[in-house]
Scaffold this motif. Structure first.
Motif, PDB file in Angstrom:
ATOM      1  N   GLY A   1       0.795  -1.232   0.000  1.00  0.00           N
ATOM      2  CA  GLY A   1       0.000   0.000   0.000  1.00  0.00           C
ATOM      3  C   GLY A   1       0.822   1.275   0.000  1.00  0.00           C
ATOM      4  O   GLY A   1       0.258   2.372  -0.091  1.00  0.00           O
TER       5      GLY A   1
ATOM      6  N   THR B   1       0.694   4.066  -3.544  1.00  0.00           N
ATOM      7  CA  THR B   1      -0.387   5.042  -3.736  1.00  0.00           C
ATOM      8  C   THR B   1      -0.448   6.010  -2.552  1.00  0.00           C
ATOM      9  O   THR B   1      -0.775   7.183  -2.723  1.00  0.00           O
ATOM     10  CB  THR B   1      -1.747   4.334  -3.860  1.00  0.00           C
ATOM     11  OG1 THR B   1      -1.906   3.443  -2.753  1.00  0.00           O
ATOM     12  CG2 THR B   1      -1.871   3.556  -5.146  1.00  0.00           C
ATOM     13  N   THR B   2      -0.097   5.506  -1.358  1.00  0.00           N
ATOM     14  CA  THR B   2      -0.115   6.354  -0.159  1.00  0.00           C
ATOM     15  C   THR B   2       0.880   7.497  -0.326  1.00  0.00           C
ATOM     16  O   THR B   2       0.593   8.648   0.025  1.00  0.00           O
ATOM     17  CB  THR B   2       0.239   5.512   1.084  1.00  0.00           C
ATOM     18  OG1 THR B   2      -0.618   4.372   1.095  1.00  0.00           O
ATOM     19  CG2 THR B   2       0.038   6.283   2.365  1.00  0.00           C
ATOM     20  N   GLU B   3       2.055   7.188  -0.896  1.00  0.00           N
ATOM     21  CA  GLU B   3       3.076   8.211  -1.095  1.00  0.00           C
ATOM     22  C   GLU B   3       2.602   9.273  -2.087  1.00  0.00           C
ATOM     23  O   GLU B   3       2.856  10.469  -1.903  1.00  0.00           O
ATOM     24  CB  GLU B   3       4.364   7.550  -1.601  1.00  0.00           C
ATOM     25  CG  GLU B   3       5.581   8.429  -1.403  1.00  0.00           C
ATOM     26  CD  GLU B   3       6.814   7.836  -2.056  1.00  0.00           C
ATOM     27  OE1 GLU B   3       6.996   6.619  -1.958  1.00  0.00           O
ATOM     28  OE2 GLU B   3       7.566   8.609  -2.672  1.00  0.00           O
TER      29      GLU B   3
ATOM     30  N   SER C   1       0.392  11.569  -0.249  1.00  0.00           N
ATOM     31  CA  SER C   1       1.189  12.379   0.687  1.00  0.00           C
ATOM     32  C   SER C   1       1.930  13.480  -0.057  1.00  0.00           C
ATOM     33  O   SER C   1       2.092  14.594   0.453  1.00  0.00           O
ATOM     34  CB  SER C   1       2.226  11.509   1.409  1.00  0.00           C
ATOM     35  OG  SER C   1       1.589  10.426   2.007  1.00  0.00           O
TER      36      SER C   1
ATOM     37  N   ALA D   1      -4.538   4.176   0.495  1.00  0.00           N
ATOM     38  CA  ALA D   1      -4.103   5.574   0.464  1.00  0.00           C
ATOM     39  C   ALA D   1      -5.240   6.516   0.827  1.00  0.00           C
ATOM     40  O   ALA D   1      -5.026   7.539   1.478  1.00  0.00           O
ATOM     41  CB  ALA D   1      -3.576   5.913  -0.940  1.00  0.00           C
ATOM     42  N   ASN D   2      -6.464   6.156   0.404  1.00  0.00           N
ATOM     43  CA  ASN D   2      -7.623   7.013   0.699  1.00  0.00           C
ATOM     44  C   ASN D   2      -7.909   7.063   2.194  1.00  0.00           C
ATOM     45  O   ASN D   2      -8.492   8.014   2.695  1.00  0.00           O
ATOM     46  CB  ASN D   2      -8.871   6.502  -0.020  1.00  0.00           C
ATOM     47  CG  ASN D   2      -8.696   6.484  -1.509  1.00  0.00           C
ATOM     48  OD1 ASN D   2      -7.951   7.282  -2.056  1.00  0.00           O
ATOM     49  ND2 ASN D   2      -9.364   5.552  -2.173  1.00  0.00           N
TER      50      ASN D   2
ATOM     51  N   GLY E   1      -3.593   7.934   3.738  1.00  0.00           N
ATOM     52  CA  GLY E   1      -2.644   8.780   2.988  1.00  0.00           C
ATOM     53  C   GLY E   1      -2.443  10.158   3.599  1.00  0.00           C
ATOM     54  O   GLY E   1      -1.307  10.618   3.750  1.00  0.00           O
TER      55      GLY E   1
ATOM     56  N   MET F   1      -0.213  10.319   6.871  1.00  0.00           N
ATOM     57  CA  MET F   1       1.158   9.812   6.868  1.00  0.00           C
ATOM     58  C   MET F   1       2.172  10.831   7.400  1.00  0.00           C
ATOM     59  O   MET F   1       3.053  10.490   8.196  1.00  0.00           O
ATOM     60  CB  MET F   1       1.554   9.363   5.454  1.00  0.00           C
ATOM     61  CG  MET F   1       1.085   7.967   5.135  1.00  0.00           C
ATOM     62  SD  MET F   1       1.752   6.779   6.329  1.00  0.00           S
ATOM     63  CE  MET F   1       1.068   5.265   5.704  1.00  0.00           C
TER      64      MET F   1
ATOM     65  N   LEU G   1      -0.598   1.777   8.034  1.00  0.00           N
ATOM     66  CA  LEU G   1      -1.210   0.994   6.958  1.00  0.00           C
ATOM     67  C   LEU G   1      -2.008  -0.170   7.545  1.00  0.00           C
ATOM     68  O   LEU G   1      -3.105  -0.494   7.066  1.00  0.00           O
ATOM     69  CB  LEU G   1      -0.130   0.457   5.998  1.00  0.00           C
ATOM     70  CG  LEU G   1       0.575   1.497   5.117  1.00  0.00           C
ATOM     71  CD1 LEU G   1       1.773   0.880   4.409  1.00  0.00           C
ATOM     72  CD2 LEU G   1      -0.380   2.078   4.083  1.00  0.00           C
TER      73      LEU G   1
END
Lengths: 348, 212
Positions: free
Chosen positions: A57, A60-62, A65, A187-188, A191, A194, A217
């Motif tokens: 994960g 997409t999280t990055e 961010s 991420a939604n 994210g 973070m 996460l």
């Protein structure tokens, strides 16, 4: 710590509602048609969402961010809450709403409120991914439809054996779909938190370090899993029997196609491989699974001759693309103003 | 034996029962047309035993389909289809019983046509049974069987018209009551093919539901 968890609650609520709604896109037909029991579906779905979120994960999280590096927890809380409220409102209007579009809109609202310039190169990649999600899903389902049709017409197989194979395939596709959903849509949920994560790295014996990001996460993944276990059954029954009446084979194609799209837009490994091979790589962007499903169903409709394509629904998606980020952005901007000036909290 | 294998076996036994019953029905009808009602009654009792056996198989099939969650998306259709076959045997048994009780006098000139209409009806039922096997084992070949059922049913329809005209235009049969009785049996023997056609139509619809 209590305050930190309070601020995280809006993200976890997003995770819960994501699990409650999107699990139906993966296992709805299988459970609704009683091919797979809900308990089996819920266990597989929760487990693989969690695995996808924690193991894959980060990509997409990055991206989220980077789009808006929210360093204050109250700010992240408002951004997540604004997108959650937008989703609730849009769902009531019957538009297949995207969590990804809502959160991006809310982040942009935060960027404008904070006076931080928007990274348009990332924004264009994100918007491009939204547009390509239903198109790619339609392309995959179009191709898969003909492959399955050919196989079913040319392989002599007893109905009961075919039924058993279908059950296994639906479970495997469901596991893949859940993993893709976890890796793409986590991420939604987390994210925006973070950059302001309250978690610190934990050393587990001499074995490994559980980083703050991984804990975040995991928490997000767990909230999605909780949504699956506690509330998705009702939605699955609706999907299986009312909304999209699909045969088990069609459902398999739809799940595979939409999951493949989510996987493509979230896999760091695949992106690295494509770049190493000198090929154009897809950006790591959280995209809408529901819109992928609508695209995949339309792809099958086109493959069947075009008569079954619901242009009204496609029109609604287009309205959703415009309205969701815009509403979330405005709501986020107003809420941030209230949080900062009424509740005297630092949101930047 | 796995659950689905056991169910396949049970369906196989059921279809054999239906197939045997339709053949005995044909023999019983021929006996009755030759006014050999003693043999026709023996055939009636044979059909009754087979029907009971078929009913037991059908109950087991229904139980296994629902208890073991086999083919949940199609199980209602499967059961309907097999139940349609049961209706055919049921009608066949009733027709033979009735003809044994009433012992109608069939004019010699019409006996061949009565045999032909019964053969066409039984032909439709036999092809239907083959089609049901294909529905389970090789669904892509189903249309061929359904077309043949339609063909036999059409043949039975034509014979029905011919026999009815003969009944009401001949001087061999004078009493109106007897004319009505002969017409009644003509319709009854054609009914088997009508039931087969109806089941074939349903089967085709069940197939369409399974197409992706």
């Amino acid at each position: 710590m209590i305050a930190s968890f309070f601020y995280l609650s809006s993200g976890l609520f997003m995770g819960w509602s994501l699990g409650a709604n999107d699990a139906a896109n993966i296992f709805g037909t299988a459970v609704g048609t009683k091919m797979v029991r809900f308990t089996t579906a819920a266990i597989i779905c929760s487990l693989f969402i969690l695995l996808g979120a924690v193991l894959s994960g980060a990509g997409t999280t990055e991206t989220l961010s980077t789009l808006g590096s929210i360093t204050a927890l109250p700010g992240a809380f408002i951004v997540a809450l604004s997108s959650a409220l937008t989703i609730m409102w849009m769902t009531k209007t019957g538009i297949p709403v995207s969590t990804s579009q809502a959160i991006v809109g809310a982040i942009l609202g935060w960027n404008i409120f904070s006076g931080i310039s928007i990274d348009f190169s990332i924004l264009f990649r994100v918007v491009g991914a939204w547009v390509f999600t239903p198109i790619l899903a339609a392309g995959f389902s179009f191709g898969l439809y003909f492959i399955f049709k050919y196989l079913l017409e040319h392989v002599k197989i007893h109905m009961f054996r075919l039924d058993l194979i279908l059950k296994i395939c639906l479970l495997a596709a469901g596991a893949f779909g859940s993993y893709s959903l976890g890796m793409n849509n986590i991420a939604n949920v987390v994210g925006v938190f973070m950059a302001s994560s309250p978690f610190v790295d934990i050393q587990i014996g001499d074995l490994f370090i559980l980083t703050g990001a991984q804990q975040m996460l995991f928490l997000g993944g767990a909230s999605i899993a909780l949504g699956v276990i506690t509330y998705s059954k009702r939605v699955m029954m609706t999907v299986g029997s009312n909304l999209y009446k699909l045969s088990p084979v069609t459902a398999l194609i739809v799940v595979l196609s939409s999951s493949l799209v989510l996987f493509l837009f979230a896999s760091e490994g695949l992106q690295g491989w494509l770049i190493a091979a000198g090929l154009p790589a897809l950006p790591l962007v959280p995209v809408s699974q529901s819109q992928g499903v609508v695209g995949a169903i339309s792809g099958i409709g086109i493959a069947k001759g075009g008569g079954n394509v619901n242009t009204r629904l496609l029109g609604k998606i287009f309205v959703g693309w415009m309205l969701t980020p815009l509403s979330a952005g405005i709501l986020s901007y107003i809420s941030l103003f209230i949080m900062q000036n009424v509740f005297m909290q630092n949101v930047m | 034996m796995s659950k689905s294998k056991s169910l396949q076996h049970e369906i196989d036994l059921y279809l054999k029962c239906i197939s045997r019953a339709s053949l005995i029905f044909l023999e019983g009808a021929k006996d009755a047309f030759k006014s050999d009602y003693e043999d026709a009654e023996i055939r009636y009792r044979e059909i009754a035993v087979i029907e009971k056996d078929a009913d037991n198989h059908l109950k087991k099939i229904q139980y296994e389909l629902y208890a073991y969650n086999i083919a949940p998306d199609s199980r209602a259709d499967i059961f309907e289809l097999l139940d349609d076959l049961d209706d055919i045997v049921d009608s066949a048994k009733k027709i033979i019983f009735q003809i044994c009780v009433e012992k109608p006098l069939i004019p010699d000139s019409m006996k061949e046509d009565y045999i032909a209409i019964t053969e066409a009806s039984v032909g439709a039922a036999d092809i239907l049974i083959q089609g049901v096997r294909a529905f389970f084992e090789d669904i892509n070949t189903l249309e061929g069987y359904v077309d043949n059922v339609y063909l036999y049913e059409k043949k039975a329809d034509n014979l029905e018209e011919k026999i009815k005209k003969s009944i009401f235009h001949t001087d061999e049969v004078k009493e109106l009551a007897r004319k009505f009785q002969l017409r009644y049996y003509c319709e009854k023997f054609a009914l088997i093919s009508d039931l087969a056609e109806e089941a074939a139509k349903n089967m085709l619809m069940y197939k369409i539901k399974r197409i992706i």
